[in-house]
Motif scaffolding. Structure first.
Motif, PDB file in Angstrom:
ATOM      1  N   PHE A  87      -1.317   4.557   5.161  1.00  0.00           N
ATOM      2  CA  PHE A  87      -2.581   3.848   5.250  1.00  0.00           C
ATOM      3  C   PHE A  87      -2.344   2.346   5.364  1.00  0.00           C
ATOM      4  O   PHE A  87      -1.286   1.849   4.991  1.00  0.00           O
ATOM      5  CB  PHE A  87      -3.449   4.182   4.040  1.00  0.00           C
ATOM      6  CG  PHE A  87      -3.698   5.660   3.926  1.00  0.00           C
ATOM      7  CD1 PHE A  87      -4.609   6.287   4.761  1.00  0.00           C
ATOM      8  CD2 PHE A  87      -2.988   6.434   3.033  1.00  0.00           C
ATOM      9  CE1 PHE A  87      -4.824   7.646   4.689  1.00  0.00           C
ATOM     10  CE2 PHE A  87      -3.187   7.805   2.951  1.00  0.00           C
ATOM     11  CZ  PHE A  87      -4.115   8.410   3.787  1.00  0.00           C
ATOM     12  N   PRO A  88      -3.317   1.611   5.908  1.00  0.00           N
ATOM     13  CA  PRO A  88      -3.149   0.165   6.097  1.00  0.00           C
ATOM     14  C   PRO A  88      -2.750  -0.587   4.828  1.00  0.00           C
ATOM     15  O   PRO A  88      -2.036  -1.576   4.889  1.00  0.00           O
ATOM     16  CB  PRO A  88      -4.513  -0.300   6.608  1.00  0.00           C
ATOM     17  CG  PRO A  88      -5.083   0.902   7.269  1.00  0.00           C
ATOM     18  CD  PRO A  88      -4.595   2.069   6.455  1.00  0.00           C
ATOM     19  N   SER A  89      -3.175  -0.104   3.664  1.00  0.00           N
ATOM     20  CA  SER A  89      -2.836  -0.771   2.406  1.00  0.00           C
ATOM     21  C   SER A  89      -1.360  -0.645   2.065  1.00  0.00           C
ATOM     22  O   SER A  89      -0.865  -1.322   1.174  1.00  0.00           O
ATOM     23  CB  SER A  89      -3.647  -0.172   1.265  1.00  0.00           C
ATOM     24  OG  SER A  89      -3.227   1.163   1.018  1.00  0.00           O
ATOM     25  N   GLY A  90      -0.673   0.268   2.753  1.00  0.00           N
ATOM     26  CA  GLY A  90       0.728   0.531   2.454  1.00  0.00           C
ATOM     27  C   GLY A  90       0.918   1.771   1.601  1.00  0.00           C
ATOM     28  O   GLY A  90       2.038   2.173   1.331  1.00  0.00           O
ATOM     29  N   VAL A 108       0.550   8.189  -3.125  1.00  0.00           N
ATOM     30  CA  VAL A 108       1.646   7.275  -3.418  1.00  0.00           C
ATOM     31  C   VAL A 108       1.137   5.841  -3.335  1.00  0.00           C
ATOM     32  O   VAL A 108       0.437   5.473  -2.383  1.00  0.00           O
ATOM     33  CB  VAL A 108       2.815   7.498  -2.422  1.00  0.00           C
ATOM     34  CG1 VAL A 108       3.981   6.584  -2.744  1.00  0.00           C
ATOM     35  CG2 VAL A 108       3.260   8.959  -2.438  1.00  0.00           C
ATOM     36  N   GLU A 109       1.493   5.027  -4.330  1.00  0.00           N
ATOM     37  CA  GLU A 109       1.085   3.627  -4.407  1.00  0.00           C
ATOM     38  C   GLU A 109       1.637   2.815  -3.242  1.00  0.00           C
ATOM     39  O   GLU A 109       2.722   3.116  -2.737  1.00  0.00           O
ATOM     40  CB  GLU A 109       1.610   2.990  -5.706  1.00  0.00           C
ATOM     41  CG  GLU A 109       1.110   3.625  -6.968  1.00  0.00           C
ATOM     42  CD  GLU A 109      -0.280   3.178  -7.344  1.00  0.00           C
ATOM     43  OE1 GLU A 109      -0.799   2.220  -6.734  1.00  0.00           O
ATOM     44  OE2 GLU A 109      -0.855   3.798  -8.242  1.00  0.00           O
ATOM     45  N   PRO A 110       0.917   1.778  -2.822  1.00  0.00           N
ATOM     46  CA  PRO A 110       1.461   0.871  -1.812  1.00  0.00           C
ATOM     47  C   PRO A 110       2.785   0.266  -2.290  1.00  0.00           C
ATOM     48  O   PRO A 110       2.931  -0.084  -3.460  1.00  0.00           O
ATOM     49  CB  PRO A 110       0.392  -0.223  -1.696  1.00  0.00           C
ATOM     50  CG  PRO A 110      -0.875   0.447  -2.136  1.00  0.00           C
ATOM     51  CD  PRO A 110      -0.452   1.408  -3.207  1.00  0.00           C
ATOM     52  N   GLY A 111       3.747   0.211  -1.390  1.00  0.00           N
ATOM     53  CA  GLY A 111       5.044  -0.386  -1.697  1.00  0.00           C
ATOM     54  C   GLY A 111       5.988   0.506  -2.481  1.00  0.00           C
ATOM     55  O   GLY A 111       7.088   0.087  -2.836  1.00  0.00           O
TER      56      GLY A 111
END
Length: 144
Positions: A87-90, A108-111
């Protein structure tokens, strides 16, 4: 602690422990174990029942898409393996098939370290699949 189990006895307790353990992998936000008809069987803490049910239904849809794509690219058994949505947020959403009986969806969390999450998910899928496999008596086999 995971959400309420729809699995009986020791199998439910074992799988609950595994889901809780996997939910502690760095970067994992939510985990849902679902039946192939899209019902949430277990989910990670912090995920409300309604959200777990929606996530299970969406994961089931993604698994169906994965199976259809697998056939199109020549997979003979038609199983979808894993799908990863970015997703765009990462953030990512990873979907894995657990044999023919269940699926797992992971937010899964961004980064987050995605290779590590996917590696641990593969281990979880193997362990869960071994516990969900029907016994010969359940599968219609009998004692000779």
């Amino acid at each position: 602690m995971t959400g309420p189990s729809r699995l009986p006895g020791q199998a439910g307790a074992d799988l609950s422990f595994m889901i809780d353990d996997f939910a502690r992998v760095p970067g994992v936000r939510h985990v849902v174990l679902l039946s192939m008809d899209g019902l949430a069987m277990l989910w990670s803490s912090g995920l409300e029942r309604d959200s777990a049910e929606r996530l299970a239904a969406l994961t089931c849809t993604a698994l169906g898409t994965g199976r259809a794509l697998a056939k199109e690219v020549g997979e003979r058994d038609g199983r979808g393996g894993q799908l990863i949505c970015q997703f765009p947020s990462g953030g990512h959403f990873v979907v894995g098939a657990v044999g023919v009986t269940a699926g797992i969806g992971v937010a899964v969390e961004p980064g987050a370290p995605l290779p590590g999450v996917v590696n641990e998910l593969q281990r979880l899928i193997g362990a869960v699949g071994a516990r969900l496999a029907p016994s010969p008596l359940m599968a219609g086999g009998g004692i000779a």
